[in-house]
Design a protein around this motif. Structure first.
Motif, PDB file in Angstrom:
ATOM      1  N   SER A  47       0.562  -2.545  13.155  1.00 40.15           N
ATOM      2  CA  SER A  47      -0.866  -2.905  13.221  1.00 40.15           C
ATOM      3  C   SER A  47      -1.762  -1.990  12.395  1.00 40.15           C
ATOM      4  O   SER A  47      -2.923  -1.769  12.745  1.00 40.15           O
ATOM      5  CB  SER A  47      -1.350  -2.909  14.681  1.00 40.15           C
ATOM      6  OG  SER A  47      -0.629  -3.821  15.455  1.00 40.15           O
ATOM      7  N   LEU A  48      -1.236  -1.440  11.287  1.00 36.28           N
ATOM      8  CA  LEU A  48      -2.077  -0.578  10.456  1.00 36.28           C
ATOM      9  C   LEU A  48      -3.168  -1.376   9.771  1.00 36.28           C
ATOM     10  O   LEU A  48      -4.332  -0.972   9.755  1.00 36.28           O
ATOM     11  CB  LEU A  48      -1.210   0.148   9.422  1.00 36.28           C
ATOM     12  CG  LEU A  48      -1.959   1.048   8.431  1.00 36.28           C
ATOM     13  CD1 LEU A  48      -2.770   2.111   9.168  1.00 36.28           C
ATOM     14  CD2 LEU A  48      -0.981   1.700   7.452  1.00 36.28           C
ATOM     15  N   ARG A  49      -2.815  -2.512   9.194  1.00 32.28           N
ATOM     16  CA  ARG A  49      -3.827  -3.332   8.531  1.00 32.28           C
ATOM     17  C   ARG A  49      -4.881  -3.817   9.536  1.00 32.28           C
ATOM     18  O   ARG A  49      -6.078  -3.830   9.237  1.00 32.28           O
ATOM     19  CB  ARG A  49      -3.170  -4.521   7.836  1.00 32.28           C
ATOM     20  CG  ARG A  49      -4.171  -5.468   7.205  1.00 32.28           C
ATOM     21  CD  ARG A  49      -3.518  -6.485   6.302  1.00 32.28           C
ATOM     22  NE  ARG A  49      -4.453  -7.522   5.900  1.00 32.28           N
ATOM     23  CZ  ARG A  49      -4.207  -8.432   4.964  1.00 32.28           C
ATOM     24  NH1 ARG A  49      -3.042  -8.437   4.329  1.00 32.28           N
ATOM     25  NH2 ARG A  49      -5.104  -9.344   4.663  1.00 32.28           N
ATOM     26  N   GLY A  50      -4.432  -4.217  10.719  1.00 30.91           N
ATOM     27  CA  GLY A  50      -5.385  -4.643  11.742  1.00 30.91           C
ATOM     28  C   GLY A  50      -6.326  -3.524  12.139  1.00 30.91           C
ATOM     29  O   GLY A  50      -7.527  -3.754  12.352  1.00 30.91           O
ATOM     30  N   LEU A  51      -5.812  -2.315  12.227  1.00 30.01           N
ATOM     31  CA  LEU A  51      -6.644  -1.156  12.545  1.00 30.01           C
ATOM     32  C   LEU A  51      -7.722  -0.966  11.489  1.00 30.01           C
ATOM     33  O   LEU A  51      -8.899  -0.765  11.808  1.00 30.01           O
ATOM     34  CB  LEU A  51      -5.755   0.090  12.644  1.00 30.01           C
ATOM     35  CG  LEU A  51      -6.422   1.377  13.119  1.00 30.01           C
ATOM     36  CD1 LEU A  51      -6.646   1.327  14.621  1.00 30.01           C
ATOM     37  CD2 LEU A  51      -5.563   2.587  12.753  1.00 30.01           C
TER      38      LEU A  51
ATOM     39  N   ALA B 288      -2.511   6.849  16.473  1.00 30.07           N
ATOM     40  CA  ALA B 288      -1.381   7.499  17.140  1.00 30.07           C
ATOM     41  C   ALA B 288      -0.531   6.496  17.902  1.00 30.07           C
ATOM     42  O   ALA B 288       0.701   6.488  17.792  1.00 30.07           O
ATOM     43  CB  ALA B 288      -1.903   8.581  18.092  1.00 30.07           C
ATOM     44  N   ASP B 289      -1.168   5.613  18.676  1.00 29.62           N
ATOM     45  CA  ASP B 289      -0.436   4.692  19.552  1.00 29.62           C
ATOM     46  C   ASP B 289       0.259   3.568  18.788  1.00 29.62           C
ATOM     47  O   ASP B 289       1.420   3.238  19.070  1.00 29.62           O
ATOM     48  CB  ASP B 289      -1.385   4.072  20.577  1.00 29.62           C
ATOM     49  CG  ASP B 289      -1.856   5.071  21.620  1.00 29.62           C
ATOM     50  OD1 ASP B 289      -1.239   6.145  21.719  1.00 29.62           O
ATOM     51  OD2 ASP B 289      -2.832   4.783  22.325  1.00 29.62           O
ATOM     52  N   ALA B 290      -0.454   2.960  17.844  1.00 31.97           N
ATOM     53  CA  ALA B 290       0.044   1.739  17.217  1.00 31.97           C
ATOM     54  C   ALA B 290       0.715   1.963  15.869  1.00 31.97           C
ATOM     55  O   ALA B 290       1.341   1.041  15.355  1.00 31.97           O
ATOM     56  CB  ALA B 290      -1.110   0.745  17.036  1.00 31.97           C
ATOM     57  N   VAL B 291       0.578   3.159  15.306  1.00 32.08           N
ATOM     58  CA  VAL B 291       1.146   3.400  13.984  1.00 32.08           C
ATOM     59  C   VAL B 291       2.183   4.516  14.029  1.00 32.08           C
ATOM     60  O   VAL B 291       3.386   4.282  13.868  1.00 32.08           O
ATOM     61  CB  VAL B 291       0.044   3.733  12.951  1.00 32.08           C
ATOM     62  CG1 VAL B 291       0.671   3.962  11.576  1.00 32.08           C
ATOM     63  CG2 VAL B 291      -0.976   2.604  12.877  1.00 32.08           C
ATOM     64  N   PHE B 292       1.732   5.725  14.280  1.00 33.84           N
ATOM     65  CA  PHE B 292       2.644   6.866  14.200  1.00 33.84           C
ATOM     66  C   PHE B 292       3.719   6.829  15.292  1.00 33.84           C
ATOM     67  O   PHE B 292       4.875   7.163  15.037  1.00 33.84           O
ATOM     68  CB  PHE B 292       1.857   8.172  14.256  1.00 33.84           C
ATOM     69  CG  PHE B 292       0.962   8.378  13.066  1.00 33.84           C
ATOM     70  CD1 PHE B 292       1.494   8.658  11.822  1.00 33.84           C
ATOM     71  CD2 PHE B 292      -0.415   8.270  13.181  1.00 33.84           C
ATOM     72  CE1 PHE B 292       0.679   8.834  10.715  1.00 33.84           C
ATOM     73  CE2 PHE B 292      -1.245   8.443  12.088  1.00 33.84           C
ATOM     74  CZ  PHE B 292      -0.695   8.717  10.839  1.00 33.84           C
ATOM     75  N   ALA B 293       3.334   6.432  16.496  1.00 35.81           N
ATOM     76  CA  ALA B 293       4.331   6.367  17.578  1.00 35.81           C
ATOM     77  C   ALA B 293       5.382   5.304  17.291  1.00 35.81           C
ATOM     78  O   ALA B 293       6.564   5.485  17.603  1.00 35.81           O
ATOM     79  CB  ALA B 293       3.652   6.093  18.913  1.00 35.81           C
ATOM     80  N   SER B 294       4.982   4.188  16.682  1.00 32.88           N
ATOM     81  CA  SER B 294       5.953   3.147  16.336  1.00 32.88           C
ATOM     82  C   SER B 294       6.942   3.656  15.295  1.00 32.88           C
ATOM     83  O   SER B 294       8.153   3.416  15.398  1.00 32.88           O
ATOM     84  CB  SER B 294       5.223   1.903  15.816  1.00 32.88           C
ATOM     85  OG  SER B 294       4.450   1.305  16.831  1.00 32.88           O
ATOM     86  N   LEU B 295       6.439   4.358  14.285  1.00 27.10           N
ATOM     87  CA  LEU B 295       7.326   4.934  13.275  1.00 27.10           C
ATOM     88  C   LEU B 295       8.271   5.954  13.911  1.00 27.10           C
ATOM     89  O   LEU B 295       9.478   5.978  13.621  1.00 27.10           O
ATOM     90  CB  LEU B 295       6.506   5.595  12.173  1.00 27.10           C
ATOM     91  CG  LEU B 295       5.704   4.658  11.265  1.00 27.10           C
ATOM     92  CD1 LEU B 295       4.782   5.465  10.356  1.00 27.10           C
ATOM     93  CD2 LEU B 295       6.624   3.784  10.424  1.00 27.10           C
TER      94      LEU B 295
END
Length: 308
Positions: A93-97, A149-156
């Motif tokens: 969800s990086l683009r959505g962010l 943090a929640d939707a990008v880095f934690a997923s990676l």
């Protein structure tokens, strides 16, 4: 191969973004609501409510995790890479962010406060109509930093640690926490299992995110804010992320915020100027630069390992 999947997922997210229809998390959210209506029947009995909430987490999360474990066990080659890439892309969800953040920053920059309030109400639970320009910028910047943090880095992070099953586990638990993690009569007991599991799963990713923000901004100030201010924040993971992010950007976040239950007086995070539309854009860039740094670092480490 894991690094290649991460790069492919980030690129796919940048090109396509989230599905406008039939997003798996939207369907999962509907299922969560149905299960909660069936099982959350003992709000006045903390012990039973906690037990039912724990059962609900297992029922909702484990089938998808087991499905991913099965997929990774039987699939090989490009089919496995394809499934992993799609799963990670849907979780990122990086683009959505970026889109949500800029939808707030752009009207705010041109002085259209009502439009900015309407847009920020879509990403935070505050009473947006009571926010002034600084309040809107504050809310949007906090959302960018925390959701980064929640939707990008934690997923990676969880993909690198546990593959697609780790991504699914984290993302579904994080969604449950977002829907049930409230300290009120309805969810105090029922949502506790989801909230505590989310805290556990995000503990390391949150601190890696905070360190990333610090290294990409005013490092000294970010580390000072992290050390001094994060312990004052209610969430053990949002505190380090937002304190370091605010310090890295040289702005003041936190403070009083209006919610449906009244004004919540939160600790101040960061140091410097009050947030503006430019702060929202800077928060977005901090997340985007952080993702690039992670991918570059992972690529270098993979080449070093391969060379050794």
């Amino acid at each position: 191969m894991s690094v290649a999947v991460c790069c492919a997922a980030v690129l796919l997210d940048a090109l396509v973004g989230e599905p406008r229809r039939w997003h798996p998390l939207v369907g999962f959210g509907r299922l969560v609501t149905s299960v909660e209506c069936c099982l959350n029947r003992a709000p006045g009995r903390p012990g039973l409510s906690l037990l039912l909430g724990t059962v609900a987490v297992v029922v909702l999360v484990m089938p998808a995790v087991l499905l991913m474990l099965f997929a990774e066990a039987v699939l090989t080659g490009w089919w496995l890479v394809l499934i992993q890439t799609l799963v990670l892309c849907l979780a990122l969800s990086l683009r959505g962010l970026v889109e949500h953040g800029r939808a707030v920053a752009q009207p705010l920059a041109r002085g259209d406060l009502p439009a900015a309030q309407e847009q920020v109400s879509r990403i935070v639970s505050r009473r947006a109509s009571e926010l002034d320009e600084a309040g809107v910028a504050n809310a949007a910047a906090e959302s960018m930093l925390e959701n980064g943090a929640d939707a990008v880095f934690a997923s990676l992070f969880w993909f690198l640690v546990a593959g697609a099953p780790g991504v699914v586990l984290h993302r579904l638990v994080n969604t449950l926490d977002a829907m049930w993690g409230y300290r009120n009569d309805r969810f105090e007991g029922f949502g506790k299992a989801a909230a505590r599991l989310d805290d556990l799963l995000n503990w390391i990713p949150a601190r890696l995110t905070a360190l990333t923000y610090a290294l990409l901004g005013d490092t000294r100030l970010a580390l000072q804010c992290w050390r001094r201010q994060a312990p004052t924040w209610e969430s053990p993971n949002a505190g380090p992320v937002m304190a370091a992010g605010a310090g890295a950007l040289g702005v003041v976040l936190g403070g009083a915020a209006p919610y449906g239950s009244g004004v919540k007086h939160r600790p101040v995070l960061g140091s410097g100027v009050m947030p503006t539309a430019a702060t929202v854009e800077a928060s977005i860039e901090l997340v985007r630069k952080g993702v690039i740094c992670w991918l570059v670092t992972l690529g270098i480490l993979a080449m070093v390992v391969a060379w050794l």
